[in-house]
Design a protein around this motif. Structure first.
Motif, PDB file in Angstrom:
ATOM      1  N   LEU A  36       1.012   1.780  -4.090  1.00  0.00           N
ATOM      2  CA  LEU A  36       1.357   2.359  -2.799  1.00  0.00           C
ATOM      3  C   LEU A  36       0.890   3.806  -2.816  1.00  0.00           C
ATOM      4  O   LEU A  36       1.117   4.520  -3.792  1.00  0.00           O
ATOM      5  N   VAL A  37       0.231   4.229  -1.722  1.00  0.00           N
ATOM      6  CA  VAL A  37      -0.238   5.613  -1.635  1.00  0.00           C
ATOM      7  C   VAL A  37       0.309   6.248  -0.366  1.00  0.00           C
ATOM      8  O   VAL A  37       0.470   5.580   0.664  1.00  0.00           O
ATOM      9  N   THR A  38       0.602   7.541  -0.433  1.00  0.00           N
ATOM     10  CA  THR A  38       1.139   8.252   0.722  1.00  0.00           C
ATOM     11  C   THR A  38       0.913   9.747   0.563  1.00  0.00           C
ATOM     12  O   THR A  38       0.774  10.252  -0.561  1.00  0.00           O
ATOM     13  N   ASN A  39       0.871  10.436   1.691  1.00  0.00           N
ATOM     14  CA  ASN A  39       0.846  11.898   1.696  1.00  0.00           C
ATOM     15  C   ASN A  39       2.178  12.469   2.172  1.00  0.00           C
ATOM     16  O   ASN A  39       2.281  13.674   2.412  1.00  0.00           O
ATOM     17  N   ASN A  40       3.170  11.606   2.318  1.00  0.00           N
ATOM     18  CA  ASN A  40       4.497  12.030   2.754  1.00  0.00           C
ATOM     19  C   ASN A  40       5.386  12.199   1.523  1.00  0.00           C
ATOM     20  O   ASN A  40       5.705  11.224   0.838  1.00  0.00           O
ATOM     21  N   ASP A  41       5.790  13.422   1.242  1.00  0.00           N
ATOM     22  CA  ASP A  41       6.552  13.707   0.022  1.00  0.00           C
ATOM     23  C   ASP A  41       7.910  13.009   0.009  1.00  0.00           C
ATOM     24  O   ASP A  41       8.377  12.563  -1.048  1.00  0.00           O
ATOM     25  N   GLU A  42       8.564  12.909   1.170  1.00  0.00           N
ATOM     26  CA  GLU A  42       9.865  12.239   1.232  1.00  0.00           C
ATOM     27  C   GLU A  42       9.727  10.755   0.917  1.00  0.00           C
ATOM     28  O   GLU A  42      10.535  10.182   0.179  1.00  0.00           O
TER      29      GLU A  42
END
Length: 377
Positions: free
Chosen positions: A196-202
């Motif tokens: 899983l990849v994301t740029n959302n820190d939360e």
């Protein structure tokens, strides 16, 4: 028999595999999990990467991300033709209902015009999120859809589409989060695994705990329902080697797909996924649509009798008993056409030009047979 897929490049991973075995630690976490995470973070240019044990686990974490950030979402827009694992993870927690959208006959992804019409017209008055599935490596233009539908939540299923790209960025990086698969026949494999990849820190912080760590890292945090989704150090060792040689592997795979496209470009009644110039297909599997084909079983028999293995296209949603409550045949006309007329051809890196030419000649012969039978009634 020419197989649909064969993995010929795993021998290079042996030194890392042996090192993982010698370390005495092959389970979750470890040196190669950290190394693979760092490589993916740089390759995809994202702030957060979570390695897991399958693409399906990654998709379940995508659903948990939407649940965490957007409690008001009730419906998930999905394509009417996709891998069943693009649909099932949304149902694991019994929170969401699926809203299938028919696919485009050229791109084989969600029909973007239909999606925009349904969401802009107010036809759907429910709070929805869109799961953009990049089917068989074909890229759905998520950045453009986000521009047209700024109030809509988007996530991405990139399990077929590792390193497909938009004009500015890789698939999976232009939405809340994206899921990847590193299954045995993926462009880059761990044997089995996902991310899983994301740029959302939360989202990253929440899902890092949700995927499970088997121990309490911070006793001051409230406990939550966790899943045993961690990738093993042994699988990560294979993934590290594959990521380190991706440019080399990609060049070979691109050559295979481009050879197919060149030979089949003018063959009557045979087509393949349409690409837009600013979207880069991941070139995972090469599939063709054969007009007038009666179904994948007949196509497979024809090709198998000539020494070629192939696979059917994904089924439409109505095919599955547990999903029929969400759709009707009249809502998935294009999906049913693709399920009937599309087959997946051999496209592994070691396929020779002579083999591709032979496969194309057999496909053309089958297309001619289908047209003749149609004309003769």
């Amino acid at each position: 028999m020419i197989p649909v897929f064969r993995q010929d490049n795993l021998i290079e991973a042996l030194p890392r595999i042996e090192a993982a075995l010698d370390s005495g630690w092959v389970a979750a976490n470890g040196q190669y999990v950290d190394e693979a995470t760092e490589k993916l973070t740089k390759l995809l240019n994202v702030s957060g990467v979570i390695l897991v044990n399958s693409g399906t686990a990654a998709m379940h974490l995508v659903s948990k991300a939407v649940q965490y950030k957007y409690l008001e979402v009730e419906y998930i827009v999905v394509p009417s033709c996709a891998s069943v694992y693009a649909w099932n993870p949304w149902l694991y927690d019994s929170k969401y209902k699926l809203l299938p959208m028919d696919v485009d006959l050229d791109t084989w992804n969600i029909n973007a015009d239909l999606l925009k019409y349904v969401l802009e017209s107010g036809y759907c008055d429910k709070k929805v999120a869109v799961c953009a599935v990049h089917t068989l490596g074909g890229v759905m233009d998520v950045p453009n859809l986000r521009y047209c539908l700024p109030e809509t939540v988007f996530v991405e299923d990139c399990c077929d589409c590792f390193l497909g790209s938009y004009a500015h960025g890789k698939v999976g990086t232009q939405s809340l989060c994206g899921a990847f698969s590193f299954y045995g026949n993926s462009n880059v494999t761990a044997g089995e695994g996902g991310a899983l990849v994301t740029n959302n820190d939360e989202v990253y912080a929440h899902l890092s705990r949700t995927k499970g760590k088997c121990f309490v890292e911070d006793p001051t945090l409230p406990t939550l329902l966790e899943y045993n989704y961690s990738m093993t150090n042994l699988h990560a060792a294979v993934l590290c080697d594959q990521l380190g040689r991706y440019d080399e592997l990609s060049l070979v795979k691109n050559a295979v797909h481009n050879t197919y496209r060149e030979i089949l470009a003018d063959v009557e009644n045979v087509s393949y996924q349409k690409d837009t110039k600013w979207l880069r297909n991941a070139n995972w599997t090469f599939a063709v649509r054969i007009k007038y084909s009666k179904g994948p079983h007949e196509a497979r028999e024809f090709l198998a009798s000539r020494g070629i293995d192939c696979r059917p296209m994904y089924q439409s949603m109505y095919y599955y008993d547990h999903l029929r409550q969400y759709t009707k045949p009249k809502y998935e006309r294009n999906a049913r056409i693709l399920a009937r007329e599309v087959i997946v051809l051999p496209s592994y890196p070691g396929l020779s030009c002579a083999e591709i030419e032979y496969i194309c000649s057999v496909v053309e012969a089958y297309a001619q047979k289908c047209e003749m039978e149609m004309r003769n009634g």
